[in-house]
Structure formats: C-alpha cells, structure tokens
Design an enzyme around this catalytic site. Structure first.
Site, PDB file in Angstrom:
ATOM      1  N   ASN A  87       0.758  -1.200  -0.172  1.00  0.00           N
ATOM      2  CA  ASN A  87      -0.108  -0.189  -0.175  1.00  0.00           C
ATOM      3  C   ASN A  87       1.030   1.336  -0.135  1.00  0.00           C
ATOM      4  OD1 ASN A  87      -2.373   1.863   0.923  1.00  0.00           O
ATOM      5  ND2 ASN A  87      -0.940   1.986   2.712  1.00  0.00           N
ATOM      6  N   SER A 139      -3.332   2.195  -9.066  1.00  0.00           N
ATOM      7  CA  SER A 139      -4.073   3.643  -9.140  1.00  0.00           C
ATOM      8  C   SER A 139      -4.658   3.506 -10.616  1.00  0.00           C
ATOM      9  CB  SER A 139      -3.416   4.869  -9.140  1.00  0.00           C
ATOM     10  OG  SER A 139      -3.927   6.082  -9.464  1.00  0.00           O
ATOM     11  N   TYR A 152       4.286   9.229 -11.419  1.00  0.00           N
ATOM     12  CA  TYR A 152       3.482   8.364 -10.479  1.00  0.00           C
ATOM     13  C   TYR A 152       2.769   7.414 -11.341  1.00  0.00           C
ATOM     14  CZ  TYR A 152      -0.412   7.533  -7.417  1.00  0.00           C
ATOM     15  OH  TYR A 152      -1.477   7.058  -6.296  1.00  0.00           O
ATOM     16  N   ALA A 154       3.799   6.370 -14.311  1.00  0.00           N
ATOM     17  CA  ALA A 154       4.730   5.240 -14.581  1.00  0.00           C
ATOM     18  C   ALA A 154       5.084   4.155 -13.606  1.00  0.00           C
ATOM     19  CB  ALA A 154       6.193   6.000 -14.916  1.00  0.00           C
ATOM     20  N   LYS A 156       2.799   3.099 -11.095  1.00  0.00           N
ATOM     21  CA  LYS A 156       1.463   2.524 -10.881  1.00  0.00           C
ATOM     22  C   LYS A 156       1.194   1.589 -12.019  1.00  0.00           C
ATOM     23  CE  LYS A 156       0.489   4.021  -6.813  1.00  0.00           C
ATOM     24  NZ  LYS A 156       0.684   3.195  -5.666  1.00  0.00           N
TER      25      LYS A 156
HETATM   26  P1  NAP Z   1      -1.156   8.650   2.438  1.00  0.00           P
HETATM   27  O1  NAP Z   1      -2.131   9.054   3.236  1.00  0.00           O
HETATM   28  O2  NAP Z   1       0.082   9.549   2.045  1.00  0.00           O
HETATM   29  O3  NAP Z   1      -0.443   7.695   3.391  1.00  0.00           O
HETATM   30  C1  NAP Z   1       0.698   6.690   2.919  1.00  0.00           C
HETATM   31  C2  NAP Z   1       1.235   5.951   4.004  1.00  0.00           C
HETATM   32  O4  NAP Z   1       2.601   5.290   3.429  1.00  0.00           O
HETATM   33  C3  NAP Z   1       1.589   6.474   5.125  1.00  0.00           C
HETATM   34  O5  NAP Z   1       1.356   5.516   6.338  1.00  0.00           O
HETATM   35  C4  NAP Z   1       2.953   7.022   5.135  1.00  0.00           C
HETATM   36  O6  NAP Z   1       3.543   6.904   6.411  1.00  0.00           O
HETATM   37  C5  NAP Z   1       3.432   5.693   4.562  1.00  0.00           C
HETATM   38  N1  NAP Z   1       4.779   5.846   3.847  1.00  0.00           N
HETATM   39  C6  NAP Z   1       4.997   6.644   3.061  1.00  0.00           C
HETATM   40  N2  NAP Z   1       6.305   6.616   2.362  1.00  0.00           N
HETATM   41  C7  NAP Z   1       6.947   5.606   3.162  1.00  0.00           C
HETATM   42  C8  NAP Z   1       8.009   5.070   3.256  1.00  0.00           C
HETATM   43  N3  NAP Z   1       9.096   5.577   2.326  1.00  0.00           N
HETATM   44  N4  NAP Z   1       8.263   3.633   3.661  1.00  0.00           N
HETATM   45  C9  NAP Z   1       7.345   3.276   4.495  1.00  0.00           C
HETATM   46  N5  NAP Z   1       6.260   3.876   4.473  1.00  0.00           N
HETATM   47  C10 NAP Z   1       5.855   5.123   3.930  1.00  0.00           C
HETATM   48  O7  NAP Z   1      -1.580   7.727   1.209  1.00  0.00           O
HETATM   49  P2  NAP Z   1      -2.999   7.372   0.905  1.00  0.00           P
HETATM   50  O8  NAP Z   1      -3.757   8.049  -0.037  1.00  0.00           O
HETATM   51  O9  NAP Z   1      -3.294   6.599   1.696  1.00  0.00           O
HETATM   52  O10 NAP Z   1      -2.273   6.169  -0.664  1.00  0.00           O
HETATM   53  C11 NAP Z   1      -2.175   4.772  -0.160  1.00  0.00           C
HETATM   54  C12 NAP Z   1      -1.838   4.181  -1.423  1.00  0.00           C
HETATM   55  O11 NAP Z   1      -3.045   4.071  -2.233  1.00  0.00           O
HETATM   56  C13 NAP Z   1      -0.521   4.673  -2.072  1.00  0.00           C
HETATM   57  O12 NAP Z   1       0.093   3.442  -2.970  1.00  0.00           O
HETATM   58  C14 NAP Z   1      -1.360   5.683  -3.355  1.00  0.00           C
HETATM   59  O13 NAP Z   1      -0.316   5.670  -4.402  1.00  0.00           O
HETATM   60  C15 NAP Z   1      -2.650   4.699  -3.524  1.00  0.00           C
HETATM   61  N6  NAP Z   1      -3.581   5.703  -4.121  1.00  0.00           N
HETATM   62  C16 NAP Z   1      -4.125   6.923  -3.585  1.00  0.00           C
HETATM   63  C17 NAP Z   1      -5.205   7.537  -3.992  1.00  0.00           C
HETATM   64  C18 NAP Z   1      -5.771   8.798  -3.348  1.00  0.00           C
HETATM   65  O14 NAP Z   1      -6.570   9.381  -3.996  1.00  0.00           O
HETATM   66  N7  NAP Z   1      -5.260   8.954  -2.350  1.00  0.00           N
HETATM   67  C19 NAP Z   1      -5.850   7.227  -5.450  1.00  0.00           C
HETATM   68  C20 NAP Z   1      -5.046   6.117  -5.931  1.00  0.00           C
HETATM   69  C21 NAP Z   1      -4.284   5.165  -5.243  1.00  0.00           C
HETATM   70  P3  NAP Z   1       5.016   7.901   6.626  1.00  0.00           P
HETATM   71  O15 NAP Z   1       4.848   9.004   5.916  1.00  0.00           O
HETATM   72  O16 NAP Z   1       5.042   7.958   8.360  1.00  0.00           O
HETATM   73  O17 NAP Z   1       6.108   7.115   6.105  1.00  0.00           O
END
Ligand code: NAP
Length: 244
Positions: A87, A139, A152, A154, A156
């Site tokens: 994730n 995504s 991003y 690329a 996904k």
């Molecule tokens: P988020 O709110 O930014 O949360 C990201 C999580 O990943 C946090 O727990 C963060 O904690 C952790 N993280 C970030 N960098 C890290 C690293 N280098 N090592 C370990 N942990 C790390 O993101 P989200 O929106 O929940 O997204 C989760 C997933 O869904 C992602 O893969 C994203 O691309 C995908 N996604 C999101 C959306 C959207 O609209 N939000 C849409 C499609 C797909 P720390 O910062 O403390 O490390």
C-alpha cells in the site's frame, strides 16, 4: 493464535490505516510499517483487543535494507506471511519538464523499487508453505493519462505489470497476485486538490463522490478471501466509474 498474518505497508494513515483496521476486525494478525508513528498506531498498541495481534515497525520501504528488515521482523515474530498488501506509495505532482530529479527518484524508489523489495522478501517466505495472497495498490492513474502525474503514473502502470508477471510466476506455487486501482480517495494524498478540481472529479464520477478508504479495503478483503481463490493477475478498478 488464530487468524492470518497480514502485512500492510504504509499503515499509519489514509488507506493503509483503514486496511490495518479492517484486517484486525477480521481477526487477523497485522504488521505494518511507516517512517513515522501516529496517534492511530499508538491507540492500536494500547488497545487490549488488538495489542497482541498488531505490530508496527518504523521502516522506510524506499531503503532496501529497511524493507527487508521489516519483513524479517514480521517473520521472526509470527513465523508466517499469509497476505501482503503493498500500500505505501507517494505522489509528486508537476509536469515532467520541471520535475526535480530527486522527486523522480523518491517516487520510483518507494512505489516501484520499495514494493519489489518487500514483495521479494515476503514471497521467499510464502514459497516455503506454498500459499499466499499479494495485493498491490496501484491507481487509475496507471491506466488512464493524467497531466502532471507522469512519474507516478509510470510507477503505478509498472506495479500492474508486476502483478501480471508475478501472477504467472507464482500461480503454480499457490500464490495469487492482484492489483486494486483506486480512483481519487478522501485521504491526505488528495488534500492538495483545489475545490474546483474536487468538484470536477465528482462531476466526472458516475457515482458522484470520491472514494473512501473503506471502498478499497473491502475490495482488498475480497481479493485475499476464499471467494477470490481463482482470481490472479487481475487489476480491479475501484473508482466509482471515473474511468468507465
Ligand atoms: P497517504 O495518506 O499519503 O499515506 C501513505 C502511507 O504510506 C503513510 O502511512 C506513510 O507513512 C507511508 N509511507 C510513505 N512513504 C513511506 C516509506 N518510504 N516507507 C514506508 N512507509 C511510507 O496515502 P494514501 O492516500 O493512503 O495512499 C495509499 C496508497 O493508495 C498509495 O499507494 C497511493 O498511491 C494509492 N492511491 C491513493 C489514491 C488517493 O487518491 N489517495 C488514489 C489511488 C491510489 P509515513 O509518511 O510516516 O512513512
């Protein structure tokens, strides 16, 4: 202790936090990691209902050693990895011509290389027992084009490619590999969107809203359940019809 051993990367907030909650609610043991801790993680550690089924490690998945050490710590603790949900991910907006090289590296190092390293470490454990479930959170941006998100996108699209190849590689060994491809979610990652952009997304989405983390967690639960025993190599879009 019963329940599966589930590993969710990036569980301190957003979708990852919801996935952690959802698997704990199902009675599973859940290990997660993030670079920093959060109130939410502290609550789970303190809650007698979850404390002994929950493990958080401070780990930077973009760092290979740290990613491998996280999976090794889970294995030492519970001796199995039944489910892996990749994730953790990061997005950096901006047109490619103006992007900083460091930003390109940061997105690729976490979304692609970090995911590959965690998966490699988990797969080695799954292969010894001949079963496992892997879900990559990709995504819709890996499927359709979005201006300002080429790096991003690329990564996904790369994850979806990994899903398909790994499904072929690991299917004969009892391990399924799928992607979920969410549309825009109401998490911190989309907080940078302007009200006008949010309104445009709602207008273009047949179901008329952004996704909630729970919409995606329910799909991940399905893909890791017995109901999905014959599904592998699939990218399941969860976007309210945005890309229909
Ligand atoms: P988020 O709110 O930014 O949360 C990201 C999580 O990943 C946090 O727990 C963060 O904690 C952790 N993280 C970030 N960098 C890290 C690293 N280098 N090592 C370990 N942990 C790390 O993101 P989200 O929106 O929940 O997204 C989760 C997933 O869904 C992602 O893969 C994203 O691309 C995908 N996604 C999101 C959306 C959207 O609209 N939000 C849409 C499609 C797909 P720390 O910062 O403390 O490390």
């Amino acid at each position: 202790m019963s329940g599966r051993v589930v590993v969710v990367t990036g569980g301190s907030r957003g979708l990852g936090a919801d996935l952690v909650r959802s698997f704990l609610h199902s009675g599973d043991r859940v290990a997660t990691c993030s670079r920093s801790t959060s109130t939410y993680l502290n609550e789970l550690r303190a809650d007698p209902a979850t404390a002994d089924r929950f493990f958080h490690d401070v780990a930077d998945i973009a760092d290979r050693g740290s990613a491998e050490a996280f999976v090794a710590a889970v294995y030492r603790r519970w001796g199995r990895v039944d489910v892996l949900v990749n994730n953790a991910g990061v997005a950096r907006d901006g047109v490619l011509g103006l992007a900083a090289a460091a930003d390109i590296d940061a997105v690729i190092d976490l979304n692609l290389k970090g995911t590959l390293h965690v998966t490699r470490a988990a797969v080695r454990r799954m292969l010894t027992v001949g079963r496992g479930r892997i879900v990559n959170v990709s995504s819709v941006v890996g499927i359709a084009g979005y201006q300002g998100l080429s790096v991003y996108s690329a990564t996904k699209a790369g994850l979806d490619g990994m899903t398909r190849s790994l499904a072929r590689e690991l299917g004969p060994r009892g391990i399924t590999v799928n992607s979920v491809a969410p549309g825009y979610l109401t998490t911190e990652m989309s907080h940078g969107l302007t009200p006008a952009q949010l309104e445009q997304i709602r207008r273009r989405t047949p179901l008329g809203r952004l996704g909630a983390p729970g919409d995606v967690s329910a799909t991940v639960q399905f893909l890791t359940s017995e109901h999905a025993a014959f599904i592998t190599g699939h990218v399941l879009v969860v976007d309210g019809g945005l890309t229909a």
